[in-house]
Design a protein around this motif. Structure first.
Motif, PDB file in Angstrom:
ATOM      1  N   LYS A  35       6.024  13.827 -10.134  1.00 22.07           N
ATOM      2  CA  LYS A  35       5.930  14.891 -11.155  1.00 22.07           C
ATOM      3  C   LYS A  35       6.900  16.031 -10.822  1.00 22.07           C
ATOM      4  N   TYR A  39       9.228  16.693  -7.358  1.00 28.70           N
ATOM      5  CA  TYR A  39       9.100  17.887  -6.512  1.00 28.70           C
ATOM      6  C   TYR A  39      10.504  18.497  -6.272  1.00 28.70           C
ATOM      7  N   LEU A  81      -1.311  11.722 -14.625  1.00 27.85           N
ATOM      8  CA  LEU A  81      -2.344  12.308 -13.762  1.00 27.85           C
ATOM      9  C   LEU A  81      -3.372  13.137 -14.524  1.00 27.85           C
ATOM     10  N   TRP A 156     -11.175   7.322 -10.659  1.00 30.08           N
ATOM     11  CA  TRP A 156     -10.495   8.075  -9.606  1.00 30.08           C
ATOM     12  C   TRP A 156     -10.843   9.547  -9.624  1.00 30.08           C
ATOM     13  N   HIS A 158      -9.636  13.591  -7.319  1.00 31.76           N
ATOM     14  CA  HIS A 158      -8.580  14.300  -6.586  1.00 31.76           C
ATOM     15  C   HIS A 158      -9.209  15.276  -5.595  1.00 31.76           C
ATOM     16  N   THR A 194      -1.624  13.060  -0.131  1.00 36.92           N
ATOM     17  CA  THR A 194      -1.044  12.813   1.192  1.00 36.92           C
ATOM     18  C   THR A 194      -2.023  13.166   2.316  1.00 36.92           C
ATOM     19  N   ARG A 209      -2.220   8.314  -3.712  1.00 35.23           N
ATOM     20  CA  ARG A 209      -1.196   8.975  -4.540  1.00 35.23           C
ATOM     21  C   ARG A 209      -0.451   9.971  -3.657  1.00 35.23           C
ATOM     22  N   VAL A 210       0.739   9.595  -3.247  1.00 35.82           N
ATOM     23  CA  VAL A 210       1.440  10.352  -2.209  1.00 35.82           C
ATOM     24  C   VAL A 210       2.600  11.153  -2.804  1.00 35.82           C
TER      25      VAL A 210
HETATM   26  C1  LIG Z   1       0.288  16.281  -7.167  1.00 40.18           C
HETATM   27  C2  LIG Z   1      -0.826  15.336  -7.063  1.00 40.18           C
HETATM   28  C3  LIG Z   1      -0.888  14.402  -6.010  1.00 40.18           C
HETATM   29  C4  LIG Z   1       0.048  14.421  -4.818  1.00 40.18           C
HETATM   30  O1  LIG Z   1      -0.427  15.375  -3.883  1.00 40.18           O
HETATM   31  P1  LIG Z   1       0.353  15.626  -2.477  1.00 40.18           P
HETATM   32  O2  LIG Z   1      -0.500  16.615  -1.781  1.00 40.18           O
HETATM   33  O3  LIG Z   1       1.684  16.185  -2.842  1.00 40.18           O
HETATM   34  O4  LIG Z   1       0.444  14.322  -1.806  1.00 40.18           O
HETATM   35  C5  LIG Z   1      -1.875  13.437  -6.066  1.00 40.18           C
HETATM   36  N1  LIG Z   1      -2.777  13.414  -7.079  1.00 40.18           N
HETATM   37  C6  LIG Z   1      -2.765  14.328  -8.074  1.00 40.18           C
HETATM   38  C7  LIG Z   1      -3.802  14.264  -9.147  1.00 40.18           C
HETATM   39  C8  LIG Z   1      -1.810  15.328  -8.094  1.00 40.18           C
HETATM   40  O5  LIG Z   1      -1.818  16.228  -9.073  1.00 40.18           O
END
Ligand SMILES: *Cc1c(COP(=O)(O)O)cnc(C)c1O
Length: 360
Positions: A35, A39, A81, A156, A158, A194, A209-210
């Protein structure tokens, strides 16, 4: 005629980071988060390199980001996302993006396209940004399953504090696992960014999701012992002007720093419009000929001055504002600490006037 200022992106570092993290998280799959134009590193080159190095899929924030990747020929699964607006459902289908869902209107809009499609259902386990409350998940699943052409591919969530709060992180994981178990079937699950992927083996689930680690940054000091990562971005330019000034001179706007002794002060063509944040004026540095020097005063919009003492520096000498030169390195962590932010924001803040040059 072009200004020598550029962001150097090391795709070899991206490749290394994918391989190194994949080894740690296996057998979980690697989803490369690209996204915000990767970065700031360039979404298409990063996605292509990550997929080539073994990533299984990519993730973006916006439909338009997914469309850009498809137009560039990326054929791997592209996960959205967050939900876009319901009127974007047609574009989700057109660009063959994998939708995340958590509201009835968006599920209905996807169903109305008539296209066959697997969706990823997002549960809010405590981040409270987007996602459905666990209490409504079974209703949403029923809604998805009742529509011709729609099926549930994954559930899923976050993490909010995976880098520094194990208790809350494990509670989030537990809510996802309990919610998923309630769906009966053996469903694909993912939750780790990460930090979660590196610090919590039990959170790796089917996929991680890295983002941050892909670009070479550690989410916390502890992850340095787990995986070797290489930052991919450097901010590089050349010296364009050299002056000898006497003690007491105060270069740049505001005249904030007097020279303690006679010194050579060089001008460097990068400023706050390029992402060389003005708040670095006081304590920022630059690398020239493998040595670290202080900024000579306030960062201006297009240029900044650097004090090099009595050293021999000439027009055309390479200057590194962010990254490595010889044995010296200025890291995004260093900038982030000075600016009260995180490395993510540093690499995303490169201005539009700074072209990227890719090396492998
Ligand atoms: C940006 C994002 C990630 C990646 O997170 P990092 O800390 O950069 O690895 C993963 N999942 C979602 C939903 C995000 O918005």
């Amino acid at each position: 005629m072009v200004r020598p200022t550029l962001a150097r992106i090391d795709l070899g570092a991206i490749r290394h980071n994918v391989t190194a993290i994949s080894e740690v998280i296996a057998p979980a799959r690697f989803c490369a988060v690209v996204k915000a134009d990767g970065y700031g590193h360039g979404d298409v080159p990063v996605a292509s390199t990550a997929l080539d190095a073994g990533a299984d899929s990519v993730a973006v924030a916006l439909v338009e980001e997914g469309a850009r990747l498809r137009e560039a020929g990326v054929s791997a699964p592209i996960l959205l996302l967050s939900e876009p607006t319901p009127d974007s459902a047609g574009d989700v289908v057109k660009w063959d993006l994998t939708p995340t869902v958590y509201s009835e209107p968006f599920i209905d809009a996807l169903a109305a396209t008539g296209a066959p499609m697997g969706v990823h259902l997002k549960v809010d386990t405590g981040m409270h940004r987007v996602g459905a409350d666990p209490s409504v998940i079974s209703d949403l699943v029923a809604r998805v399953r009742s529509r011709d052409g729609l099926w549930l591919d994954a559930i899923w969530s976050h993490f909010a504090v995976a880098e520094d709060d194990p208790e809350f992180t494990l509670r989030q994981l537990d809510i996802l696992q309990t919610t998923a178990a309630g769906l009966g079937a053996e469903i694909t699950r993912h939750i780790a960014n990460t930090a979660g992927a590196l610090l919590f083996p039990e959170a790796r689930l089917d996929m991680c999701r890295v983002g941050l680690g892909l670009y070479g940054f550690h989410p916390s000091p502890e992850t340095r012992d787990i995986v070797d990562l290489r930052p991919a971005m450097s901010l590089v330019t050349h010296v364009t002007h050299v002056r000898r000034l006497t003690a007491g001179a105060r270069p740049s706007y505001g005249r904030i720093k007097p020279l303690e002794a006679d010194a050579t002060v060089v001008t460097v063509p990068v400023g706050y419009a390029d992402g060389m944040t003005r708040a670095l004026s006081k304590n920022g540095s630059a690398l020239i000929n493998g040595r670290r020097y202080p900024l000579a005063g306030t960062v201006t919009m297009d240029q900044v001055m650097v004090t090099v003492g009595d050293d021999d520096v000439a027009i055309g000498d390479e200057v590194v504002l962010l990254g490595r030169q010889g044995d010296e390195e200025i890291t995004a962590y260093e900038w982030a600490e000075e600016l009260g932010t995180i490395p993510h924001e540093i690499v995303c803040s490169k201005g539009p006037r700074v072209p990227r040059r890719y090396i492998s």
